[in-house]
Design an enzyme around this catalytic site. Sequence first.
Site, PDB file in Angstrom:
ATOM      1  N   CYS A 136      23.287   0.856  24.996  1.00  0.00           N
ATOM      2  CA  CYS A 136      23.372  -0.608  24.932  1.00  0.00           C
ATOM      3  C   CYS A 136      22.002  -1.264  25.025  1.00  0.00           C
ATOM      4  CB  CYS A 136      24.293  -1.147  26.011  1.00  0.00           C
ATOM      5  SG  CYS A 136      26.030  -0.834  25.652  1.00  0.00           S
ATOM      6  N   GLY A 137      20.928  -0.514  24.806  1.00  0.00           N
ATOM      7  CA  GLY A 137      19.644  -1.174  24.595  1.00  0.00           C
ATOM      8  C   GLY A 137      18.590  -1.055  25.689  1.00  0.00           C
TER       9      GLY A 137
ATOM     10  N   TYR B  43      23.995  20.442  26.299  1.00  0.00           N
ATOM     11  CA  TYR B  43      23.392  19.230  25.777  1.00  0.00           C
ATOM     12  C   TYR B  43      23.260  18.089  26.777  1.00  0.00           C
ATOM     13  CZ  TYR B  43      22.423  15.406  22.507  1.00  0.00           C
ATOM     14  OH  TYR B  43      21.858  14.354  21.847  1.00  0.00           O
ATOM     15  N   GLY B  44      22.106  17.474  26.753  1.00  0.00           N
ATOM     16  CA  GLY B  44      21.893  16.154  27.348  1.00  0.00           C
ATOM     17  C   GLY B  44      22.284  16.042  28.811  1.00  0.00           C
ATOM     18  N   GLY B  45      22.884  14.910  29.118  1.00  0.00           N
ATOM     19  CA  GLY B  45      23.236  14.591  30.495  1.00  0.00           C
ATOM     20  C   GLY B  45      24.150  15.629  31.135  1.00  0.00           C
TER      21      GLY B  45
ATOM     22  N   ARG C 168      27.767  13.448  26.615  1.00  0.00           N
ATOM     23  CA  ARG C 168      28.302  13.662  27.959  1.00  0.00           C
ATOM     24  C   ARG C 168      29.823  13.691  27.912  1.00  0.00           C
ATOM     25  NH1 ARG C 168      28.152   9.634  30.593  1.00  0.00           N
ATOM     26  NH2 ARG C 168      27.052   8.203  29.228  1.00  0.00           N
TER      27      ARG C 168
ATOM     28  N   ASP D  18      15.591   4.429  31.735  1.00  0.00           N
ATOM     29  CA  ASP D  18      16.986   4.835  31.971  1.00  0.00           C
ATOM     30  C   ASP D  18      17.421   4.815  33.441  1.00  0.00           C
ATOM     31  OD1 ASP D  18      19.406   5.766  30.580  1.00  0.00           O
ATOM     32  OD2 ASP D  18      19.140   7.625  31.688  1.00  0.00           O
TER      33      ASP D  18
ATOM     34  N   ASN E 107      24.868  10.217  18.310  1.00  0.00           N
ATOM     35  CA  ASN E 107      24.239  10.410  19.634  1.00  0.00           C
ATOM     36  C   ASN E 107      23.090  11.415  19.545  1.00  0.00           C
ATOM     37  OD1 ASN E 107      24.015   9.914  22.468  1.00  0.00           O
ATOM     38  ND2 ASN E 107      25.082  11.829  22.898  1.00  0.00           N
TER      39      ASN E 107
ATOM     40  N   ARG F 281      19.294  12.650  19.581  1.00  0.00           N
ATOM     41  CA  ARG F 281      18.302  12.148  20.541  1.00  0.00           C
ATOM     42  C   ARG F 281      16.936  12.775  20.331  1.00  0.00           C
ATOM     43  NH1 ARG F 281      20.308   8.710  25.155  1.00  0.00           N
ATOM     44  NH2 ARG F 281      22.487   8.431  24.587  1.00  0.00           N
TER      45      ARG F 281
ATOM     46  N   LYS G 132      21.346  12.453  34.937  1.00  0.00           N
ATOM     47  CA  LYS G 132      22.500  11.701  35.450  1.00  0.00           C
ATOM     48  C   LYS G 132      23.115  12.370  36.683  1.00  0.00           C
ATOM     49  CE  LYS G 132      21.723   8.581  32.592  1.00  0.00           C
ATOM     50  NZ  LYS G 132      22.160   8.270  31.277  1.00  0.00           N
TER      51      LYS G 132
ATOM     52  N   ARG H 176      27.745  -4.818  25.863  1.00  0.00           N
ATOM     53  CA  ARG H 176      28.113  -5.277  24.518  1.00  0.00           C
ATOM     54  C   ARG H 176      29.369  -6.105  24.630  1.00  0.00           C
ATOM     55  NH1 ARG H 176      26.115  -2.170  19.967  1.00  0.00           N
ATOM     56  NH2 ARG H 176      24.770  -0.539  20.816  1.00  0.00           N
TER      57      ARG H 176
ATOM     58  N   SER I  10      25.305   3.050  28.584  1.00  0.00           N
ATOM     59  CA  SER I  10      24.701   3.980  27.635  1.00  0.00           C
ATOM     60  C   SER I  10      24.750   3.399  26.224  1.00  0.00           C
ATOM     61  CB  SER I  10      25.458   5.304  27.656  1.00  0.00           C
ATOM     62  OG  SER I  10      25.431   5.834  28.960  1.00  0.00           O
TER      63      SER I  10
ATOM     64  N   HIS J 193      21.232   2.899  37.095  1.00  0.00           N
ATOM     65  CA  HIS J 193      21.091   3.192  35.654  1.00  0.00           C
ATOM     66  C   HIS J 193      20.316   2.031  35.005  1.00  0.00           C
ATOM     67  CE1 HIS J 193      23.380   4.316  31.641  1.00  0.00           C
ATOM     68  NE2 HIS J 193      22.181   4.860  31.693  1.00  0.00           N
TER      69      HIS J 193
ATOM     70  N   GLY K  69      12.853  -7.207  19.498  1.00  0.00           N
ATOM     71  CA  GLY K  69      11.657  -7.916  19.972  1.00  0.00           C
ATOM     72  C   GLY K  69      11.945  -9.366  20.356  1.00  0.00           C
ATOM     73  N   ASP K  70      12.915  -9.971  19.654  1.00  0.00           N
ATOM     74  CA  ASP K  70      13.225 -11.372  19.958  1.00  0.00           C
ATOM     75  C   ASP K  70      13.905 -11.534  21.316  1.00  0.00           C
ATOM     76  OD1 ASP K  70      12.181 -12.897  17.735  1.00  0.00           O
ATOM     77  OD2 ASP K  70      13.611 -11.774  16.497  1.00  0.00           O
TER      78      ASP K  70
HETATM   79  P1  GTP Z   1      21.089   5.517  26.759  1.00  0.00           P
HETATM   80  O1  GTP Z   1      19.882   6.346  26.505  1.00  0.00           O
HETATM   81  O2  GTP Z   1      22.346   6.119  26.215  1.00  0.00           O
HETATM   82  O3  GTP Z   1      21.248   5.134  28.188  1.00  0.00           O
HETATM   83  O4  GTP Z   1      20.948   4.180  25.825  1.00  0.00           O
HETATM   84  P2  GTP Z   1      20.044   2.870  25.948  1.00  0.00           P
HETATM   85  O5  GTP Z   1      20.703   1.889  26.846  1.00  0.00           O
HETATM   86  O6  GTP Z   1      18.651   3.218  26.251  1.00  0.00           O
HETATM   87  O7  GTP Z   1      20.163   2.274  24.457  1.00  0.00           O
HETATM   88  P3  GTP Z   1      19.077   2.203  23.282  1.00  0.00           P
HETATM   89  O8  GTP Z   1      17.934   1.300  23.617  1.00  0.00           O
HETATM   90  O9  GTP Z   1      18.744   3.582  22.869  1.00  0.00           O
HETATM   91  O10 GTP Z   1      19.929   1.489  22.140  1.00  0.00           O
HETATM   92  C1  GTP Z   1      21.150   2.013  21.687  1.00  0.00           C
HETATM   93  C2  GTP Z   1      21.549   1.393  20.374  1.00  0.00           C
HETATM   94  O11 GTP Z   1      21.622  -0.028  20.491  1.00  0.00           O
HETATM   95  C3  GTP Z   1      20.547   1.691  19.256  1.00  0.00           C
HETATM   96  O12 GTP Z   1      21.241   2.008  18.072  1.00  0.00           O
HETATM   97  C4  GTP Z   1      19.796   0.382  19.102  1.00  0.00           C
HETATM   98  O13 GTP Z   1      19.340   0.208  17.793  1.00  0.00           O
HETATM   99  C5  GTP Z   1      20.828  -0.674  19.505  1.00  0.00           C
HETATM  100  N1  GTP Z   1      20.177  -1.862  20.111  1.00  0.00           N
HETATM  101  C6  GTP Z   1      19.261  -1.864  21.107  1.00  0.00           C
HETATM  102  N2  GTP Z   1      18.844  -3.122  21.396  1.00  0.00           N
HETATM  103  C7  GTP Z   1      19.521  -3.943  20.560  1.00  0.00           C
HETATM  104  C8  GTP Z   1      19.533  -5.363  20.374  1.00  0.00           C
HETATM  105  O14 GTP Z   1      18.831  -6.132  21.031  1.00  0.00           O
HETATM  106  N3  GTP Z   1      20.397  -5.853  19.415  1.00  0.00           N
HETATM  107  C9  GTP Z   1      21.190  -5.026  18.667  1.00  0.00           C
HETATM  108  N4  GTP Z   1      21.983  -5.591  17.772  1.00  0.00           N
HETATM  109  N5  GTP Z   1      21.201  -3.678  18.816  1.00  0.00           N
HETATM  110  C10 GTP Z   1      20.381  -3.147  19.743  1.00  0.00           C
HETATM  111  C1  SPV Z   2      23.286   8.123  28.718  1.00  0.00           C
HETATM  112  O1  SPV Z   2      24.313   8.563  28.175  1.00  0.00           O
HETATM  113  O2  SPV Z   2      23.298   7.099  29.453  1.00  0.00           O
HETATM  114  C2  SPV Z   2      21.989   8.788  28.480  1.00  0.00           C
HETATM  115  C3  SPV Z   2      21.986  10.076  27.776  1.00  0.00           C
HETATM  116  O3  SPV Z   2      20.963   8.296  28.914  1.00  0.00           O
HETATM  117  S1  SPV Z   2      22.437  11.404  28.804  1.00  0.00           S
HETATM  118  O4  SPV Z   2      21.217  12.022  29.304  1.00  0.00           O
HETATM  119  O5  SPV Z   2      23.151  12.371  27.971  1.00  0.00           O
HETATM  120  O6  SPV Z   2      23.223  10.930  29.901  1.00  0.00           O
HETATM  121 MN    MN Z   3      21.387   6.291  29.991  1.00  0.00          MN
END
Ligand code: GTP
Ligand code: SPV
Ligand code: MN
Length: 598
Positions: free
Chosen positions: A252-253, A199-201, A71, A279, A370, A372, A208, A403, A250, A228, A497-498
Amino acid sequence: MVLTNNKNVLSWVDEMVSLVTPDRVVWIDGSEEQLDALRAEAVANGEIIKLNQEKLPGCYYHRTALNDVARVENRTFICTPTKEEAGPTNNWMAPSEAYAMASDIFRGSMKGRTMYVIPFSMGAIGSPFAKVGIELTDSIYVVLNMNIMTRIGKAVLDMLGDSNDFVRGLHSKCEMDEEKRYILQFPQDNTIWSCNSGYGGNVLLGKKCFALRIASYQGWKQGWMAEHMLILGIEKPDGDITYIAGAFPSACGKTNLAMLIPPQHYLDKGYKVWCVGDDIAWLRINEDGGLSAVNPEAGFFGVAPGTNDNSNPNALASTRKDTIFTNVVYNPEDGTVWWEGLDKNPPKNAFDWKGNPWNPASGEKGAHPNSRFTSPAINCPCISEKWEDPAGVPLSAIVFGGRRAKTAPLVYQSRDWQHGVFVGSIMASETTAAAAGAVGVVRRDPMAMLPFCGYNMGDYWAHWLDMGKKLTNPPLIFNVNWFRLNENGKFIWPGFGDNFRVLEWILKRCEGKVDAVETAIGYLPKAEDIDLEDLDYTIEGDQKFNLETLKEILTVERDYWLEDAKGIKELYAKFGNHLPKELADELNKLEENLNNMN
Ligand code: GTP
Ligand code: SPV
Ligand code: MN
């Protein structure tokens, strides 16, 4: 074939056709025959590559232009009559100026190309909360992605009938010129224009641009919210399911948390996590005076790197059929794909995301960070049976998180809704993968909506506060941080998972089954109340995670927080009289509490 008699739709399509002058106009009816013909055409022209249909049935591979991999926030604009309506955190352009500038870019841009008319629904077709959009695009890749991410086709136009209530999306790849790339939202016109990206968003306009930027504005005007957020359900051994939504910036998990598999001893007892969405969440006040959440999407556009059988087996399973992979490694030898963190066996004679021969030993990344996957939600082994429920799922908790190498503890709870809105508004997230010892740059990202709020963020906070006043049964609000680093830049908390161990504490708080410690920032868990049974995590060397480590990430460090308060003050100062007084009061209270700490 034209698929509707709706005069509002037809006259708008005509108007856009005369602007971009395509050679042909094709209405997307949503049939498999039509989609299959488009897949074949895109394979023939090189836009996508068909993958090994035995190993990855229905799967395709796509590479974007090298200059078009994420994006573009600096080229994204909220186009409202006044700058004040867009607020200090959005890029702004006056609508007349934006239309004029972009018309020059769009004029004739589809000459020699086909324009696809994609009717799409955000939300299950027939749901009273579903919203219709129509995207005009010159990209088959966009059509195929929209088919996974939204519900498309004739049924959507049937649902729309003669109504004028639809979002008008115009997208053209144009010349893929970065200097002319614009993502323009016109909230008052229900209109989105996107040019020079593929691409993407930037281009899947339902995501978005509509489901957050336009929808957040609509929600403000109509008394609901577009956020979000992931949505998940935690099933307890007695079969009872509690729903939680979570807003993290984005990458961040969210996808990982939404699909997590609890540690074995929880599984043995009968706990389970169900994914409703990964999302975006649309939130409405329900009959019980609580908030219910709907996932308006139909698929996942997930981050590939790091996704593997340990970190997120459910996401990986979702990608094994009917998926489009973008900018990962392509292995022509067996027609499969790979990315960093998938496994320890990178393919030997493969091509990287740029299309160059790739040597895994080179140290160069094969997949773009990035890169996907686009996968249908129904592929997910833990998809909730309520994921398409028109009424949504009732939320017991909302979790904010980002983060933070330091400052934010593993988890804390707000004192009440107003304080919870404050906690969301002060969210921040640091730049990723900090080198040893280095601390990332803090960017304030309120509610993980900084790039996605379609109006003045101050008014958005006021809307959150207003919604709280109408809720007699509000969800509890928490903040989590999976990303605390030690002095060598290693993650202290095991994550993935933890994270269920933290969700379980949140669940118990919702049920009033566990105490907490009141601190300057809110309620923190007693370390003993976070279940560490069978936790086996090595932070680095011979340093194992244990109760003492847990205590370290459950403290409030006054100096960091006072520093943070300065950043919050700077952010708040930008909003002038759009800053709700309640939030200024909460900030004063935080500073007072911190100064009174001993
Ligand atoms: P968008 O699709 O961009 O909105 O991202 P998202 O918030 O869905 O993030 P996603 O779950 O895809 O995780 C993004 C990155 O963070 C990946 O590389 C994961 O491996 C890492 N990640 C996710 N959860 C954790 C966690 O609990 N700990 C750590 N250290 N890394 C994590
Ligand atoms: C984000 O960036 O928060 C995403 C990917 O979920 S995108 O669809 O490109 O916005
Ligand atoms: Mn997102």
